[in-house]
Design a protein around this motif. Sequence first.
Motif, PDB file in Angstrom:
ATOM      1  N   ASP A 111      61.650  -3.196 -16.776  1.00 46.56           N
ATOM      2  CA  ASP A 111      60.981  -4.346 -17.375  1.00 46.56           C
ATOM      3  C   ASP A 111      59.913  -3.974 -18.397  1.00 46.56           C
ATOM      4  O   ASP A 111      59.032  -4.768 -18.700  1.00 46.56           O
ATOM      5  CB  ASP A 111      60.350  -5.221 -16.289  1.00 46.56           C
ATOM      6  CG  ASP A 111      59.358  -4.433 -15.434  1.00 46.56           C
ATOM      7  OD1 ASP A 111      59.113  -3.255 -15.730  1.00 46.56           O
ATOM      8  OD2 ASP A 111      58.830  -5.021 -14.472  1.00 46.56           O
ATOM      9  N   SER A 112      59.961  -2.768 -18.941  1.00 43.50           N
ATOM     10  CA  SER A 112      58.967  -2.401 -19.941  1.00 43.50           C
ATOM     11  C   SER A 112      59.486  -1.314 -20.873  1.00 43.50           C
ATOM     12  O   SER A 112      60.392  -0.535 -20.530  1.00 43.50           O
ATOM     13  CB  SER A 112      57.672  -1.918 -19.272  1.00 43.50           C
ATOM     14  OG  SER A 112      57.886  -0.718 -18.593  1.00 43.50           O
ATOM     15  N   LEU A 113      58.893  -1.291 -22.055  1.00 42.41           N
ATOM     16  CA  LEU A 113      59.201  -0.276 -23.070  1.00 42.41           C
ATOM     17  C   LEU A 113      57.900   0.448 -23.383  1.00 42.41           C
ATOM     18  O   LEU A 113      56.867  -0.180 -23.627  1.00 42.41           O
ATOM     19  CB  LEU A 113      59.750  -0.935 -24.336  1.00 42.41           C
ATOM     20  CG  LEU A 113      60.095   0.008 -25.506  1.00 42.41           C
ATOM     21  CD1 LEU A 113      61.345   0.817 -25.167  1.00 42.41           C
ATOM     22  CD2 LEU A 113      60.317  -0.794 -26.788  1.00 42.41           C
ATOM     23  N   SER A 114      57.940   1.787 -23.379  1.00 45.76           N
ATOM     24  CA  SER A 114      56.724   2.566 -23.594  1.00 45.76           C
ATOM     25  C   SER A 114      56.976   3.689 -24.586  1.00 45.76           C
ATOM     26  O   SER A 114      58.087   4.231 -24.665  1.00 45.76           O
ATOM     27  CB  SER A 114      56.223   3.189 -22.285  1.00 45.76           C
ATOM     28  OG  SER A 114      56.004   2.223 -21.296  1.00 45.76           O
ATOM     29  N   ILE A 115      55.940   4.029 -25.328  1.00 39.32           N
ATOM     30  CA  ILE A 115      55.979   5.242 -26.126  1.00 39.32           C
ATOM     31  C   ILE A 115      55.957   6.424 -25.161  1.00 39.32           C
ATOM     32  O   ILE A 115      55.130   6.472 -24.247  1.00 39.32           O
ATOM     33  CB  ILE A 115      54.786   5.302 -27.092  1.00 39.32           C
ATOM     34  CG1 ILE A 115      54.858   4.120 -28.073  1.00 39.32           C
ATOM     35  CG2 ILE A 115      54.753   6.619 -27.854  1.00 39.32           C
ATOM     36  CD1 ILE A 115      53.654   3.979 -28.978  1.00 39.32           C
ATOM     37  N   ARG A 116      56.889   7.358 -25.341  1.00 41.94           N
ATOM     38  CA  ARG A 116      57.064   8.427 -24.346  1.00 41.94           C
ATOM     39  C   ARG A 116      55.777   9.204 -24.108  1.00 41.94           C
ATOM     40  O   ARG A 116      55.470   9.601 -22.967  1.00 41.94           O
ATOM     41  CB  ARG A 116      58.173   9.385 -24.787  1.00 41.94           C
ATOM     42  CG  ARG A 116      58.387  10.552 -23.808  1.00 41.94           C
ATOM     43  CD  ARG A 116      59.663  11.322 -24.134  1.00 41.94           C
ATOM     44  NE  ARG A 116      59.616  11.881 -25.459  1.00 41.94           N
ATOM     45  CZ  ARG A 116      59.069  13.063 -25.768  1.00 41.94           C
ATOM     46  NH1 ARG A 116      58.494  13.784 -24.823  1.00 41.94           N
ATOM     47  NH2 ARG A 116      59.090  13.510 -26.999  1.00 41.94           N
ATOM     48  N   ARG A 117      54.988   9.460 -25.129  1.00 44.38           N
ATOM     49  CA  ARG A 117      53.778  10.258 -24.967  1.00 44.38           C
ATOM     50  C   ARG A 117      52.846   9.631 -23.934  1.00 44.38           C
ATOM     51  O   ARG A 117      52.262  10.331 -23.104  1.00 44.38           O
ATOM     52  CB  ARG A 117      53.059  10.388 -26.312  1.00 44.38           C
ATOM     53  CG  ARG A 117      51.796  11.225 -26.241  1.00 44.38           C
ATOM     54  CD  ARG A 117      51.267  11.499 -27.625  1.00 44.38           C
ATOM     55  NE  ARG A 117      50.639  10.323 -28.213  1.00 44.38           N
ATOM     56  CZ  ARG A 117      49.347  10.024 -28.058  1.00 44.38           C
ATOM     57  NH1 ARG A 117      48.581  10.794 -27.302  1.00 44.38           N
ATOM     58  NH2 ARG A 117      48.827   8.959 -28.620  1.00 44.38           N
ATOM     59  N   TYR A 118      52.718   8.306 -23.955  1.00 45.47           N
ATOM     60  CA  TYR A 118      51.826   7.636 -23.004  1.00 45.47           C
ATOM     61  C   TYR A 118      52.412   7.639 -21.598  1.00 45.47           C
ATOM     62  O   TYR A 118      51.688   7.748 -20.610  1.00 45.47           O
ATOM     63  CB  TYR A 118      51.525   6.214 -23.471  1.00 45.47           C
ATOM     64  CG  TYR A 118      50.631   6.192 -24.684  1.00 45.47           C
ATOM     65  CD1 TYR A 118      49.254   6.335 -24.558  1.00 45.47           C
ATOM     66  CD2 TYR A 118      51.161   6.057 -25.961  1.00 45.47           C
ATOM     67  CE1 TYR A 118      48.429   6.329 -25.675  1.00 45.47           C
ATOM     68  CE2 TYR A 118      50.344   6.051 -27.084  1.00 45.47           C
ATOM     69  CZ  TYR A 118      48.982   6.194 -26.931  1.00 45.47           C
ATOM     70  OH  TYR A 118      48.165   6.202 -28.031  1.00 45.47           O
ATOM     71  N   ARG A 119      53.729   7.516 -21.511  1.00 41.64           N
ATOM     72  CA  ARG A 119      54.357   7.584 -20.196  1.00 41.64           C
ATOM     73  C   ARG A 119      54.136   8.961 -19.567  1.00 41.64           C
ATOM     74  O   ARG A 119      53.885   9.081 -18.359  1.00 41.64           O
ATOM     75  CB  ARG A 119      55.856   7.287 -20.342  1.00 41.64           C
ATOM     76  CG  ARG A 119      56.643   7.242 -19.038  1.00 41.64           C
ATOM     77  CD  ARG A 119      56.132   6.156 -18.103  1.00 41.64           C
ATOM     78  NE  ARG A 119      56.273   4.845 -18.653  1.00 41.64           N
ATOM     79  CZ  ARG A 119      57.358   4.073 -18.509  1.00 41.64           C
ATOM     80  NH1 ARG A 119      58.387   4.519 -17.816  1.00 41.64           N
ATOM     81  NH2 ARG A 119      57.399   2.877 -19.039  1.00 41.64           N
ATOM     82  N   GLU A 120      54.200  10.003 -20.394  1.00 42.20           N
ATOM     83  CA  GLU A 120      53.972  11.355 -19.884  1.00 42.20           C
ATOM     84  C   GLU A 120      52.519  11.550 -19.451  1.00 42.20           C
ATOM     85  O   GLU A 120      52.247  12.221 -18.458  1.00 42.20           O
ATOM     86  CB  GLU A 120      54.357  12.381 -20.946  1.00 42.20           C
ATOM     87  CG  GLU A 120      55.863  12.469 -21.185  1.00 42.20           C
ATOM     88  CD  GLU A 120      56.221  13.440 -22.292  1.00 42.20           C
ATOM     89  OE1 GLU A 120      55.297  13.861 -23.031  1.00 42.20           O
ATOM     90  OE2 GLU A 120      57.412  13.780 -22.412  1.00 42.20           O
ATOM     91  N   LEU A 121      51.576  10.963 -20.198  1.00 48.27           N
ATOM     92  CA  LEU A 121      50.169  11.064 -19.824  1.00 48.27           C
ATOM     93  C   LEU A 121      49.925  10.420 -18.459  1.00 48.27           C
ATOM     94  O   LEU A 121      49.169  10.950 -17.631  1.00 48.27           O
ATOM     95  CB  LEU A 121      49.284  10.400 -20.879  1.00 48.27           C
ATOM     96  CG  LEU A 121      49.194  11.097 -22.240  1.00 48.27           C
ATOM     97  CD1 LEU A 121      48.317  10.292 -23.194  1.00 48.27           C
ATOM     98  CD2 LEU A 121      48.649  12.507 -22.104  1.00 48.27           C
TER      99      LEU A 121
END
Length: 609
Positions: A111-121
């Motif tokens: 249910d969400s879309l994220s920029i990968r860099r922030y997901r990794e953080l």
Amino acid sequence: MSRTTDRNWWKDGVESGWVGRYEQEMIYYLESEFGVMTEDEKLCTVFASLFVKSGHVALPLDRTVTEWGEIVDLEKESIELLPENIDLNTLKSGNHVGKNGEMKPFILDDDSLSIRRYRELEKQVIDWIKDRSTGYSPPVITDLHRQQLDRLFPSTEDEIDWQKIAVAMSVIKPFLIISGGPGTGKTTTVAKILAMHLRLAERPLKIALAAPTGKAAGRMGEALMNQLQTLGLSDEELTRFPDEAKTVHRLLYGKEERGLLPSARREMLNYDLVIVDEASMIDLTLMNRLLRHVGENTKLIFLGDKDQLSSVEAGAVFSDLCQKKENGFTTDTANLLKQFDINGQLPEAVKSSLDDSIVYLTKSYRFGEDSGIGRLAQLVKSGSAEVERVEEIFNRFDELEHRLFSYDKEDLEFLSDHMNRKAEKLKELRSPESLMEFWKESAWLTLHRRGLDGSEYLNSMIENSLVRRHTVTAEHGWYHGRPIIVTRNDYNLGIFNGDMGVCMEENGAFWVYIESGSELKRVSPQRLLHIQPAYFLTVHKSQGSEFDHVHLLFPRQESQLLSRELLYTAITRSREKFTCHGNMEWISSGADRPLKRYTGLSKLVKTLG
């Protein structure tokens, strides 16, 4: 039913500026690397970026496109150009979107879309907490531990003293979060934590005190030193404490990698104990930078208020971590605490390693039942600020005041007259300390930074009024007593975003004194590139400060920014008096609007065992 128009959202966004240069270049790059994107892919990608700029980490795909526009505060005309529906299946097949763990620029989950860099953080923060919260050996509790804790807390009351619990937890836990509202004794608790560790240590300890902004760091250092003086410490013991609190940026300065290639070895913070105040203001990126440099043998303690506003930048780390509803510990931790001879029945109600490292301070020593500010703050925090209850409290307590305000000519003249009278008093103050104290007596807070009801416009209006009325004599914009706030870190000058300052005339020349940490730095005005007047501050900028009298200036129209957390933060900046200017009913509607930060960290926290 689709919307018809001669203009489309992309053209409108570029021309009106809400699709900025960054989003434009991002789309051009993605299409050059991964192929032409559909309109739905472009829309989701642009909004994922705009959500990050608005403090979120994830784009919620279960909300409508119209709601996206409202959340990032687009103009109504621009929202009307957005498509009513999008095909999420196109995202799943998009070449630039992947699943968790895939090396794609964007990550899509249910249910969400994220920029990968922030997901990794976010993942790195959770991994650090897992590593730090498990697999450690707690100390053996001895008579010395019990004696020193009883020395700091001589009371024999039957009820649980959560400050005492927090000090004991700082001994047995390598990582600790302490959350409490204004007046619950966070500074007192930190002072006693420091005293406890000092007296238990077999050698001199290396201790660092820090906060996200210079303003908060200065207040932390000053308040902590005052509190330490009350604990009966010897002069020799006092010399072992840090003489100042630093900003987190300054704490990390020189520790982080520079250049194109990573360094061969990571520089770690060389401290036994690091205590960070106002941790709710720490964004995801800064939190990750800090955790990466905390060594295995360093205790880390965060203090903050989980009910305050989150960071301006992306993330809501502190509130995401503080998800347990009330104090409670695992059986193992409760048994350890009982060895300190703690009074009262300790609740054993959690299983999570993170929840087991969190203590809530629940007793307010500043705002009691006879405090209107405290009562109003509690109503707002609990979301039970019905109009009738708010009106009753304002009518009952003299420390609460309400004024109608509609931004008409009479209202704006009222603001100008008020600030001109204050500026007249500045002529009598001839030291930087007296000028700084003068501006700490009261504050005017706004919701918005931009617009006709924002801090930027109001500050400009006041300064024009001061010059026009000859209340001040300005030279290149500078004059004696001018209050300013720093808006960007300047490592060369050693000043940081959020630091407050004041201009002072000395022998015919102007100098600016900026309170950064616990010192006043004297700087030439010509060297200050990123500052703004500080007659009006946004509520966000006021975090980390307290004032005798707080004026909250509501905007012309009710705003989605008027949230429970923003109101609570504004109200609790005041020590003695709080004045609301505008529609009092908006206190009720704002309190009924909890601020939602869309992140992935809140979900990851639930996976901790």
